[in-house]
Design a protein around this motif. Structure first.
Motif, PDB file in Angstrom:
ATOM      1  N   GLU A  11       0.825  -1.212   0.000  1.00  0.00           N
ATOM      2  CA  GLU A  11       0.000   0.000   0.000  1.00  0.00           C
ATOM      3  C   GLU A  11       0.857   1.259   0.000  1.00  0.00           C
ATOM      4  OE1 GLU A  11      -2.619  -0.206   3.334  1.00  0.00           O
ATOM      5  OE2 GLU A  11      -4.039  -1.521   2.319  1.00  0.00           O
ATOM      6  N   ALA A  12       1.987   1.226   0.678  1.00  0.00           N
ATOM      7  CA  ALA A  12       2.850   2.406   0.779  1.00  0.00           C
ATOM      8  C   ALA A  12       3.363   2.852  -0.589  1.00  0.00           C
ATOM      9  CB  ALA A  12       4.018   2.119   1.709  1.00  0.00           C
ATOM     10  N   GLU A  13       3.507   1.922  -1.516  1.00  0.00           N
ATOM     11  CA  GLU A  13       3.969   2.271  -2.858  1.00  0.00           C
ATOM     12  C   GLU A  13       2.939   3.113  -3.613  1.00  0.00           C
ATOM     13  OE1 GLU A  13       4.752  -1.390  -4.836  1.00  0.00           O
ATOM     14  OE2 GLU A  13       6.171  -2.073  -3.314  1.00  0.00           O
ATOM     15  N   HIS A  14       1.654   2.952  -3.289  1.00  0.00           N
ATOM     16  CA  HIS A  14       0.588   3.603  -4.042  1.00  0.00           C
ATOM     17  C   HIS A  14       0.046   4.858  -3.372  1.00  0.00           C
ATOM     18  CE1 HIS A  14       0.484   0.310  -6.882  1.00  0.00           C
ATOM     19  NE2 HIS A  14       0.490  -0.536  -5.865  1.00  0.00           N
ATOM     20  N   LEU A  15       0.562   5.229  -2.209  1.00  0.00           N
ATOM     21  CA  LEU A  15       0.095   6.437  -1.533  1.00  0.00           C
ATOM     22  C   LEU A  15       0.609   7.674  -2.263  1.00  0.00           C
ATOM     23  CD1 LEU A  15       0.635   5.530   2.227  1.00  0.00           C
ATOM     24  CD2 LEU A  15      -1.493   5.516   0.954  1.00  0.00           C
ATOM     25  N   LYS A  16      -0.246   8.686  -2.372  1.00  0.00           N
ATOM     26  CA  LYS A  16       0.169   9.945  -2.995  1.00  0.00           C
ATOM     27  C   LYS A  16       0.911  10.778  -1.954  1.00  0.00           C
ATOM     28  CE  LYS A  16      -3.464  10.380  -6.423  1.00  0.00           C
ATOM     29  NZ  LYS A  16      -4.558  11.209  -6.925  1.00  0.00           N
ATOM     30  N   PRO A  17       2.112  11.243  -2.276  1.00  0.00           N
ATOM     31  CA  PRO A  17       2.897  11.981  -1.279  1.00  0.00           C
ATOM     32  C   PRO A  17       2.537  13.458  -1.168  1.00  0.00           C
ATOM     33  CG  PRO A  17       4.172  11.698  -3.268  1.00  0.00           C
ATOM     34  CD  PRO A  17       2.869  10.969  -3.483  1.00  0.00           C
ATOM     35  N   ASN A  18       1.869  14.022  -2.168  1.00  0.00           N
ATOM     36  CA  ASN A  18       1.699  15.476  -2.211  1.00  0.00           C
ATOM     37  C   ASN A  18       0.264  15.934  -1.963  1.00  0.00           C
ATOM     38  OD1 ASN A  18       0.702  14.389  -4.523  1.00  0.00           O
ATOM     39  ND2 ASN A  18       1.731  15.770  -5.929  1.00  0.00           N
ATOM     40  N   LEU A  19      -0.467  15.255  -1.100  1.00  0.00           N
ATOM     41  CA  LEU A  19      -1.835  15.671  -0.793  1.00  0.00           C
ATOM     42  C   LEU A  19      -1.819  16.844   0.185  1.00  0.00           C
ATOM     43  CD1 LEU A  19      -3.685  12.270  -0.315  1.00  0.00           C
ATOM     44  CD2 LEU A  19      -3.889  13.849  -2.214  1.00  0.00           C
ATOM     45  N   PRO A  20      -2.715  17.819  -0.003  1.00  0.00           N
ATOM     46  CA  PRO A  20      -2.774  18.933   0.951  1.00  0.00           C
ATOM     47  C   PRO A  20      -3.413  18.491   2.264  1.00  0.00           C
ATOM     48  CG  PRO A  20      -4.524  19.134  -0.650  1.00  0.00           C
ATOM     49  CD  PRO A  20      -3.676  17.975  -1.091  1.00  0.00           C
ATOM     50  N   VAL A  21      -3.209  19.273   3.300  1.00  0.00           N
ATOM     51  CA  VAL A  21      -3.846  19.002   4.593  1.00  0.00           C
ATOM     52  C   VAL A  21      -5.282  19.495   4.496  1.00  0.00           C
ATOM     53  CG1 VAL A  21      -3.796  19.488   7.050  1.00  0.00           C
ATOM     54  CG2 VAL A  21      -1.659  19.250   5.788  1.00  0.00           C
ATOM     55  N   VAL A  75     -18.236  10.650  -3.080  1.00  0.00           N
ATOM     56  CA  VAL A  75     -17.194  10.103  -2.215  1.00  0.00           C
ATOM     57  C   VAL A  75     -15.961   9.862  -3.079  1.00  0.00           C
ATOM     58  CG1 VAL A  75     -16.561   8.223  -0.681  1.00  0.00           C
ATOM     59  CG2 VAL A  75     -18.919   9.022  -0.745  1.00  0.00           C
ATOM     60  N   PHE A  76     -14.835  10.420  -2.655  1.00  0.00           N
ATOM     61  CA  PHE A  76     -13.590  10.289  -3.404  1.00  0.00           C
ATOM     62  C   PHE A  76     -12.572   9.510  -2.585  1.00  0.00           C
ATOM     63  CE2 PHE A  76     -15.356  14.363  -4.910  1.00  0.00           C
ATOM     64  CZ  PHE A  76     -15.399  14.113  -6.268  1.00  0.00           C
ATOM     65  N   LEU A  77     -11.913   8.556  -3.221  1.00  0.00           N
ATOM     66  CA  LEU A  77     -10.736   7.917  -2.636  1.00  0.00           C
ATOM     67  C   LEU A  77      -9.557   8.849  -2.896  1.00  0.00           C
ATOM     68  CD1 LEU A  77     -11.190   4.228  -3.747  1.00  0.00           C
ATOM     69  CD2 LEU A  77     -10.786   4.972  -1.419  1.00  0.00           C
ATOM     70  N   LEU A  78      -8.913   9.328  -1.848  1.00  0.00           N
ATOM     71  CA  LEU A  78      -7.871  10.341  -2.018  1.00  0.00           C
ATOM     72  C   LEU A  78      -6.667   9.831  -2.799  1.00  0.00           C
ATOM     73  CD1 LEU A  78      -7.793  12.213   1.391  1.00  0.00           C
ATOM     74  CD2 LEU A  78      -8.842  12.892  -0.740  1.00  0.00           C
ATOM     75  N   HIS A  79      -6.337   8.563  -2.651  1.00  0.00           N
ATOM     76  CA  HIS A  79      -5.141   8.022  -3.296  1.00  0.00           C
ATOM     77  C   HIS A  79      -5.449   7.342  -4.627  1.00  0.00           C
ATOM     78  CE1 HIS A  79      -2.707   9.013   0.168  1.00  0.00           C
ATOM     79  NE2 HIS A  79      -3.656   8.513   0.926  1.00  0.00           N
TER      80      HIS A  79
END
Length: 120
Positions: A11-21, A75-79
Motif C-alpha cells: 500500500e505504501a507504494e501507491h500512496l500519494k505523497p503530495n496531498l494537501p492538509v 465520495v472520493f478515494l484520495l489516493h
C-alpha cells in the motif's frame, strides 16, 4: 514478515505523497480525471467536505455541493489515480467530525463560518 506488514508495504507504494492538509468543513476543488472516447480531461468538482473516513490507502472524503437546487454528494478515494489534484479553496470552522446535518438545511443555513488560523 507477516501478512499485515506485506500489505502495508504494498500500500505504501501507491500512496500519494503530495496531498494537501484537509479537514472536515473545508471547501475544496477536486480534479477528477474523466476519459471520454479516447481523450482524457480533468473535471473540477467543488464543494464542502462533510465527512472523512478510513486511513491509509482507503482514505476517503465526502464532498457535498448544491447543483441546480439539488444536493449532490460524491465520495472520493484520495489516493485513487482518478484524482488529479485537490485544492483547498476555503477553510471552514466546524466542531463536528461529520456534517450530515447540512443535508437537512437549505439556502444560507448551509453556510460554514470561515477559519483563518489555518493556512490554505
Amino acid at each position: 514478515m507477516n501478512a499485515e506488514q506485506i500489505i502495508k508495504s504494498i500500500e505504501a507504494e501507491h500512496l500519494k505523497p503530495n496531498l494537501p492538509v484537509i479537514h472536515v468543513g473545508d471547501t475544496v476543488r477536486v480534479g477528477v480525471r474523466i476519459i471520454e472516447g479516447g481523450k482524457e480531461r480533468v473535471q473540477p468538482y467543488e464543494g464542502t467536505i462533510i465527512a472523512m473516513g478510513n486511513s491509509g490507502i482507503n482514505k476517503t472524503i465526502t464532498v457535498r455541493r448544491v447543483f441546480q437546487g439539488v444536493g449532490v454528494e460524491r465520495v472520493f478515494l484520495l489516493h485513487s489515480p482518478r484524482i488529479a489534484n485537490i485544492q483547498v479553496i476555503r477553510r471552514g470552522k466546524v466542531r463536528r467530525a461529520k456534517l450530515y446535518y447540512l443535508r437537512d438545511r437549505v439556502g444560507k443555513a448551509t453556510r460554514i463560518q470561515q477559519r483563518f488560523d489555518r493556512p490554505l
